[in-house]
Design a protein around this motif. Structure first.
Motif, PDB file in Angstrom:
ATOM      1  N   PHE A  25       0.809  -1.220   0.000  1.00 30.11           N
ATOM      2  CA  PHE A  25       0.000   0.000   0.000  1.00 30.11           C
ATOM      3  C   PHE A  25       0.844   1.273   0.000  1.00 30.11           C
ATOM      4  CE2 PHE A  25      -2.871  -3.200   1.652  1.00 30.11           C
ATOM      5  CZ  PHE A  25      -4.062  -2.901   1.011  1.00 30.11           C
ATOM      6  N   THR A  26       2.106   1.151   0.378  1.00 33.32           N
ATOM      7  CA  THR A  26       2.942   2.339   0.493  1.00 33.32           C
ATOM      8  C   THR A  26       3.568   2.698  -0.849  1.00 33.32           C
ATOM      9  OG1 THR A  26       4.842   0.994   1.152  1.00 33.32           O
ATOM     10  CG2 THR A  26       3.452   1.883   2.899  1.00 33.32           C
ATOM     11  N   ALA A  27       3.881   3.986  -1.013  1.00 33.34           N
ATOM     12  CA  ALA A  27       4.474   4.464  -2.259  1.00 33.34           C
ATOM     13  C   ALA A  27       5.985   4.251  -2.260  1.00 33.34           C
ATOM     14  CB  ALA A  27       4.161   5.944  -2.438  1.00 33.34           C
ATOM     15  N   LYS A  28       6.520   3.983  -3.453  1.00 31.15           N
ATOM     16  CA  LYS A  28       7.962   3.845  -3.628  1.00 31.15           C
ATOM     17  C   LYS A  28       8.386   4.631  -4.856  1.00 31.15           C
ATOM     18  CE  LYS A  28       8.212  -0.769  -1.568  1.00 31.15           C
ATOM     19  NZ  LYS A  28       8.588  -2.189  -1.783  1.00 31.15           N
ATOM     20  N   GLN A  29       9.560   5.236  -4.760  1.00 33.78           N
ATOM     21  CA  GLN A  29      10.109   5.983  -5.880  1.00 33.78           C
ATOM     22  C   GLN A  29      11.048   5.083  -6.668  1.00 33.78           C
ATOM     23  OE1 GLN A  29       8.984   9.130  -6.557  1.00 33.78           O
ATOM     24  NE2 GLN A  29       7.639   8.652  -4.817  1.00 33.78           N
ATOM     25  N   VAL A  30      10.736   4.867  -7.922  1.00 33.57           N
ATOM     26  CA  VAL A  30      11.542   3.969  -8.748  1.00 33.57           C
ATOM     27  C   VAL A  30      12.154   4.742  -9.900  1.00 33.57           C
ATOM     28  CG1 VAL A  30      10.122   1.976  -8.159  1.00 33.57           C
ATOM     29  CG2 VAL A  30       9.569   3.322 -10.186  1.00 33.57           C
ATOM     30  N   ASP A  31      13.273   4.215 -10.396  1.00 36.79           N
ATOM     31  CA  ASP A  31      13.975   4.862 -11.498  1.00 36.79           C
ATOM     32  C   ASP A  31      13.267   4.573 -12.824  1.00 36.79           C
ATOM     33  OD1 ASP A  31      15.941   5.785  -9.774  1.00 36.79           O
ATOM     34  OD2 ASP A  31      17.198   4.001 -10.053  1.00 36.79           O
ATOM     35  N   ILE A  32      13.231   5.582 -13.676  1.00 34.43           N
ATOM     36  CA  ILE A  32      12.759   5.416 -15.040  1.00 34.43           C
ATOM     37  C   ILE A  32      13.987   5.461 -15.940  1.00 34.43           C
ATOM     38  CG2 ILE A  32      11.311   6.323 -16.881  1.00 34.43           C
ATOM     39  CD1 ILE A  32       9.780   5.269 -14.499  1.00 34.43           C
ATOM     40  N   LYS A  33      14.140   4.403 -16.764  1.00 35.08           N
ATOM     41  CA  LYS A  33      15.339   4.300 -17.590  1.00 35.08           C
ATOM     42  C   LYS A  33      14.981   4.303 -19.068  1.00 35.08           C
ATOM     43  CE  LYS A  33      17.799   1.596 -14.070  1.00 35.08           C
ATOM     44  NZ  LYS A  33      18.516   0.327 -13.787  1.00 35.08           N
ATOM     45  N   ASP A  34      15.924   4.755 -19.878  1.00 39.54           N
ATOM     46  CA  ASP A  34      15.711   4.702 -21.314  1.00 39.54           C
ATOM     47  C   ASP A  34      16.133   3.327 -21.829  1.00 39.54           C
ATOM     48  OD1 ASP A  34      18.479   4.650 -21.433  1.00 39.54           O
ATOM     49  OD2 ASP A  34      18.679   6.755 -22.025  1.00 39.54           O
ATOM     50  N   GLU A  35      16.084   3.163 -23.134  1.00 38.63           N
ATOM     51  CA  GLU A  35      16.380   1.850 -23.716  1.00 38.63           C
ATOM     52  C   GLU A  35      17.818   1.416 -23.520  1.00 38.63           C
ATOM     53  OE1 GLU A  35      17.105   3.679 -28.203  1.00 38.63           O
ATOM     54  OE2 GLU A  35      15.367   2.416 -27.785  1.00 38.63           O
TER      55      GLU A  35
ATOM     56  N   GLY B  45      19.367   1.871 -20.614  1.00 38.27           N
ATOM     57  CA  GLY B  45      19.568   1.654 -19.198  1.00 38.27           C
ATOM     58  C   GLY B  45      19.958   2.896 -18.428  1.00 38.27           C
ATOM     59  N   ASN B  46      19.920   4.061 -19.046  1.00 33.79           N
ATOM     60  CA  ASN B  46      20.257   5.300 -18.362  1.00 33.79           C
ATOM     61  C   ASN B  46      19.045   5.833 -17.598  1.00 33.79           C
ATOM     62  OD1 ASN B  46      22.892   5.389 -19.553  1.00 33.79           O
ATOM     63  ND2 ASN B  46      21.929   6.113 -21.459  1.00 33.79           N
ATOM     64  N   ILE B  47      19.270   6.299 -16.380  1.00 34.97           N
ATOM     65  CA  ILE B  47      18.188   6.853 -15.572  1.00 34.97           C
ATOM     66  C   ILE B  47      17.801   8.219 -16.113  1.00 34.97           C
ATOM     67  CG2 ILE B  47      17.504   7.611 -13.267  1.00 34.97           C
ATOM     68  CD1 ILE B  47      19.475   5.586 -12.123  1.00 34.97           C
ATOM     69  N   ILE B  48      16.520   8.340 -16.443  1.00 31.78           N
ATOM     70  CA  ILE B  48      16.067   9.607 -17.018  1.00 31.78           C
ATOM     71  C   ILE B  48      14.996  10.269 -16.164  1.00 31.78           C
ATOM     72  CG2 ILE B  48      16.644   8.911 -19.371  1.00 31.78           C
ATOM     73  CD1 ILE B  48      13.714   8.200 -19.795  1.00 31.78           C
ATOM     74  N   GLY B  49      14.636   9.639 -15.071  1.00 30.93           N
ATOM     75  CA  GLY B  49      13.629  10.249 -14.214  1.00 30.93           C
ATOM     76  C   GLY B  49      13.201   9.323 -13.103  1.00 30.93           C
ATOM     77  N   LYS B  50      12.203   9.765 -12.336  1.00 39.45           N
ATOM     78  CA  LYS B  50      11.653   9.004 -11.223  1.00 39.45           C
ATOM     79  C   LYS B  50      10.133   8.889 -11.396  1.00 39.45           C
ATOM     80  CE  LYS B  50      15.211   8.398  -8.284  1.00 39.45           C
ATOM     81  NZ  LYS B  50      15.594   7.100  -7.685  1.00 39.45           N
ATOM     82  N   ALA B  51       9.584   7.847 -10.802  1.00 44.83           N
ATOM     83  CA  ALA B  51       8.134   7.660 -10.836  1.00 44.83           C
ATOM     84  C   ALA B  51       7.683   7.029  -9.529  1.00 44.83           C
ATOM     85  CB  ALA B  51       7.726   6.784 -12.014  1.00 44.83           C
ATOM     86  N   THR B  52       6.449   7.328  -9.162  1.00 47.69           N
ATOM     87  CA  THR B  52       5.870   6.756  -7.944  1.00 47.69           C
ATOM     88  C   THR B  52       5.137   5.470  -8.286  1.00 47.69           C
ATOM     89  OG1 THR B  52       5.577   8.957  -6.993  1.00 47.69           O
ATOM     90  CG2 THR B  52       4.320   7.148  -6.015  1.00 47.69           C
ATOM     91  N   ARG B  53       5.444   4.409  -7.539  1.00 51.59           N
ATOM     92  CA  ARG B  53       4.790   3.130  -7.752  1.00 51.59           C
ATOM     93  C   ARG B  53       4.243   2.597  -6.433  1.00 51.59           C
ATOM     94  NH1 ARG B  53       4.943   4.559 -12.224  1.00 51.59           N
ATOM     95  NH2 ARG B  53       5.914   3.580 -14.053  1.00 51.59           N
ATOM     96  N   TYR B  54       3.128   1.893  -6.536  1.00 52.97           N
ATOM     97  CA  TYR B  54       2.525   1.248  -5.369  1.00 52.97           C
ATOM     98  C   TYR B  54       2.502  -0.263  -5.592  1.00 52.97           C
ATOM     99  CZ  TYR B  54       0.845   5.885  -3.990  1.00 52.97           C
ATOM    100  OH  TYR B  54       0.765   7.206  -3.618  1.00 52.97           O
ATOM    101  N   GLY B  55       2.119  -0.962  -4.582  1.00 49.82           N
ATOM    102  CA  GLY B  55       1.991  -2.405  -4.702  1.00 49.82           C
ATOM    103  C   GLY B  55       0.649  -2.795  -5.289  1.00 49.82           C
ATOM    104  N   PHE B  56       0.541  -4.050  -5.674  1.00 50.02           N
ATOM    105  CA  PHE B  56      -0.678  -4.533  -6.320  1.00 50.02           C
ATOM    106  C   PHE B  56      -1.876  -4.486  -5.383  1.00 50.02           C
ATOM    107  CE2 PHE B  56       2.716  -7.026  -8.592  1.00 50.02           C
ATOM    108  CZ  PHE B  56       2.680  -6.245  -9.742  1.00 50.02           C
ATOM    109  N   ALA B  57      -1.629  -4.605  -4.081  1.00 51.76           N
ATOM    110  CA  ALA B  57      -2.738  -4.562  -3.122  1.00 51.76           C
ATOM    111  C   ALA B  57      -3.490  -3.238  -3.216  1.00 51.76           C
ATOM    112  CB  ALA B  57      -2.216  -4.781  -1.707  1.00 51.76           C
TER     113      ALA B  57
END
Length: 639
Positions: free
Chosen positions: A191-201, A203-215
């Motif tokens: 249920f908690t939010a996590k900040q994950v890396d967004i990568k290009d093709e 493998g370079n980190i180009i940003g961040k995104a908020t992700r939650y769990g499936f629950a």
């Protein structure tokens, strides 16, 4: 019984809602002929009461003032959770208060989804409809976007945002959607939010995104749905708490109750550690490795894979696997002498699983077969496109694995050993499995679920045996501590020394019964003389003042012995016990207990097998012929 089962309301309820005619499909592996078998199954008392209490709890939680937490059904593994879910779904679809609800069957693994779906598909007459299985994310949304009705199967992973979606959209706000989550102790706490890396093709980190769990995502999709959890291993920790997610316990049927009722058999534990030369770093890595890795935390998963690769080189060393293979072969063959059944080997990785297979077939080449339908040992895992080397020859399709499952479940089939990593460790039901060899780090509920594969009731099976090669005793104690803290009773696994102690105690009692008959020279006598001694011993035990007690105590001794083998004390007592069993087999044959299917073949087979094994091959043929003459001739015995 007259006030309980035969109460008019209870009996009608049992007939209408708790009786299924389950259809199972099997294929003759030689002819290819497919047959459908129908088995009538009626709910046990714990299933009956749990389902009726669950219906009440769900109706209450689904009202406008309800909290949408239907509760937790805690029934230990092997006690029939899948059928309990069938019975519950069958009652829910007919409940007028729920107004033709939609029932969602939620798991977290494809193989569990398939197994549960197959169970439901075989009980359509009770469900009054065909269940539907979603095979992708779009299909989930399509099936749930309905006004009423339906039994829908899906995995929790299919509730994830599509590409380009930052949040999961609402699918339905109906309050009469009931989610039944199998293995509710897993995958239900995100249920908690996590900040994950967004990568290009690249493998370079180009940003961040908020992700939650499936629950969280599934509750976003179905905000007013009522959730019910099914589990055999609930968790009550600060960060993971099954009742906190699903509500209070609806019903508890724990290990002690299941064993006492005969719904499951006890599990025994034997440590047969194979030395692993670990430095301090290696020990730390092994302690930190947890197979219940959160698929919602990519960085943790990646780190664990790196650790696992390093541990694999230690645990999977050639010399160590050769030792384990030799020990498994010796141990299993000894088990089969007194306790015919099947076994599962749990390896740490697919590569290790295949290497263990190679080492075993070096020792027993006749156990191998390239044909899926023959061979005594197989490896079962999910194939990967990146597999190389000796992994490729063990690749199987879903249909292939169904064939292997059918073979291992069939007690008469030649397949007796399967090597797995993750597959078949949860939700897999093969009652003839009596031994599990574990060479993989397992913890908490994963450990509890894995060992439960061998707790199923099967004919004369008196218990399952866990053989530990890696050192799981501490984890068993921790798992039991969590289990007990939640209110569960009963030991997860009993030390094999318990069975050995019981065997020695029962052996002493049988020896006392035979104290007035001189049989000690039997073990040093020629084969022909042995038969004369056996004949006289049977005459002695046939005395009505001796026979009943001898049979009763020997049955208890035989059960304890089958669990204690191959402990050295059990091996040492085998010859004497086989002599006592041969006496019992003779008397049973002559008394006609074999008529009408009442005679168990186990003791006769065991006695003959062990007596023959103790003689030279040339003598053994003559011994078996003479033995047959004696047990088949009542006149000879009484003369």
């Amino acid at each position: 019984m007259t006030t309980g089962l035969l109460n008019k309301q209870t009996l009608l309820d049992l007939i209408r809602h708790f009786t299924v005619f389950e259809k199972t499909r099997s294929e003759d592996l030689n002819t290819g002929i497919v047959s459908i078998t129908t088995i009538k199954k009626i709910a046990a008392y714990h299933q009956y009461y749990a389902v009726n209490k669950a219906v009440e709890s769900i109706v209450k939680a689904s009202f406008q003032t309800g909290d949408r937490k239907g509760g937790v059904i805690w029934h230990t593994q092997g006690s029939g959770k899948s059928l309990s879910m069938v019975f519950l779904a069958g009652k829910l679809v007919l409940n007028q208060s729920l107004n033709n609800p939609t029932v969602v069957m939620l798991t977290d693994r494809n193989d569990l989804d398939d197994q549960l779906f197959d169970t439901f598909a075989g009980c359509q007459q009770l469900l009054r409809q065909d269940p539907q299985q979603a095979d992708n994310r779009d299909r989930v949304r399509q099936l749930l976007n309905t006004n009423s009705g339906g039994i829908i199967f899906t995995t929790v992973q299919k509730f994830s945002p599509a590409d380009g979606e930052s949040i999961y959209p609402q699918i339905s706000d109906r309050a009469n959607i009931i989610v039944l989550a199998d293995e509710a102790h897993r995958s239900q706490y995100g249920f908690t939010a996590k900040q994950v890396d967004i990568k290009d093709e690249n493998g370079n980190i180009i940003g961040k995104a908020t992700r939650y769990g499936f629950a969280k995502y599934i509750r976003d999709a179905l905000p007013n749905a009522c959730f019910v959890g099914f589990t055999g291993t609930p968790i009550e920790q600060t960060d993971k708490n099954t009742p906190a997610i699903f509500g209070d316990y609806i019903d508890i049927y724990d290990i002690s109750q299941a064993v006492a009722d005969g719904a499951t058999v006890p599990i025994y534990y034997e440590s047969r550690l194979v030395k692993v030369d670990l430095d301090e770093t290696g020990r730390q890595l092994l302690n930190e490795l947890d197979e219940d890795l959160s698929f919602e935390d990519l960085s943790t998963t990646q780190q664990a894979k790196a650790n696992q690769t390093r541990i694999e080189s230690i645990v999977g060393s050639t010399q160590r696997l050769q030792q384990i293979a030799q020990d498994i072969v010796t141990h299993f063959e000894a088990r089969q002498q007194v306790n015919k059944g099947k076994a599962m080997i749990v390896a740490m990785t697919r590569k290790i699983a295949v290497n263990v297979y190679d080492e075993i077939v070096k020792l027993r080449p006749d156990w191998h077969s390239d044909d899926l339908t023959t061979g005594k040992i197989k490896v079962v895992f999910t194939a990967s496109a990146s597999d190389e080397g000796n992994l490729i020859k063990h690749h199987t399709s879903k249909a292939n694995r169904q064939t292997l499952a059918q073979r291992i479940k069939d007690p008469e089939n030649s397949l007796e050993l399967v090597i797995v990593c993750n597959m078949w460790l949860t939700g897999f039901d093969a009652p003839c499995l009596h031994t599990m060899y574990i060479d993989k780090p397992l913890k908490s509920h994963n450990l509890m679920q894995a060992i439960a594969r061998i707790n199923r009731v099967f004919h004369e099976k008196t218990g399952g045996l866990i053989v530990d090669y890696l050192g799981l005793a501490a984890e068993l104690k921790k798992a039991l501590a969590f289990y007990s803290q939640s209110g569960g009773k009963g030991a997860l696994a009993l030390d094999q020394d318990v069975a050995v102690g019981l065997m020695l105690a029962k052996l002493e009692i049988v020896e006392q019964i035979m104290a007035d008959f001189a049989y000690e020279h039997y073990f040093d006598s020629p084969t022909g003389e042995k038969l004369n001694i056996l004949k006289n011993a049977a005459n002695y035990v046939a005395d009505p003042t001796i026979k009943d007690r001898f049979f009763s105590e020997l049955n208890a001794l035989s059960k304890a012995h089958s669990l204690a083998v191959p402990h050295p004390d059990a091996i040492a007592a085998s010859e004497k016990i086989s002599f006592f069993q041969a006496i019992q087999a003779s008397l049973r044959k002559l008394s006609g207990e074999g008529e009408g299917g009442n005679l168990s073949n186990h003791n006769i087979e065991t006695a003959i097998r062990q007596v023959v094994d103790q003689a030279l091959v040339s003598d053994a043929v003559d011994l078996l012929r003479k033995y047959h003459e004696i047990v088949c001739s009542k006149d000879k015995l009484s003369s």
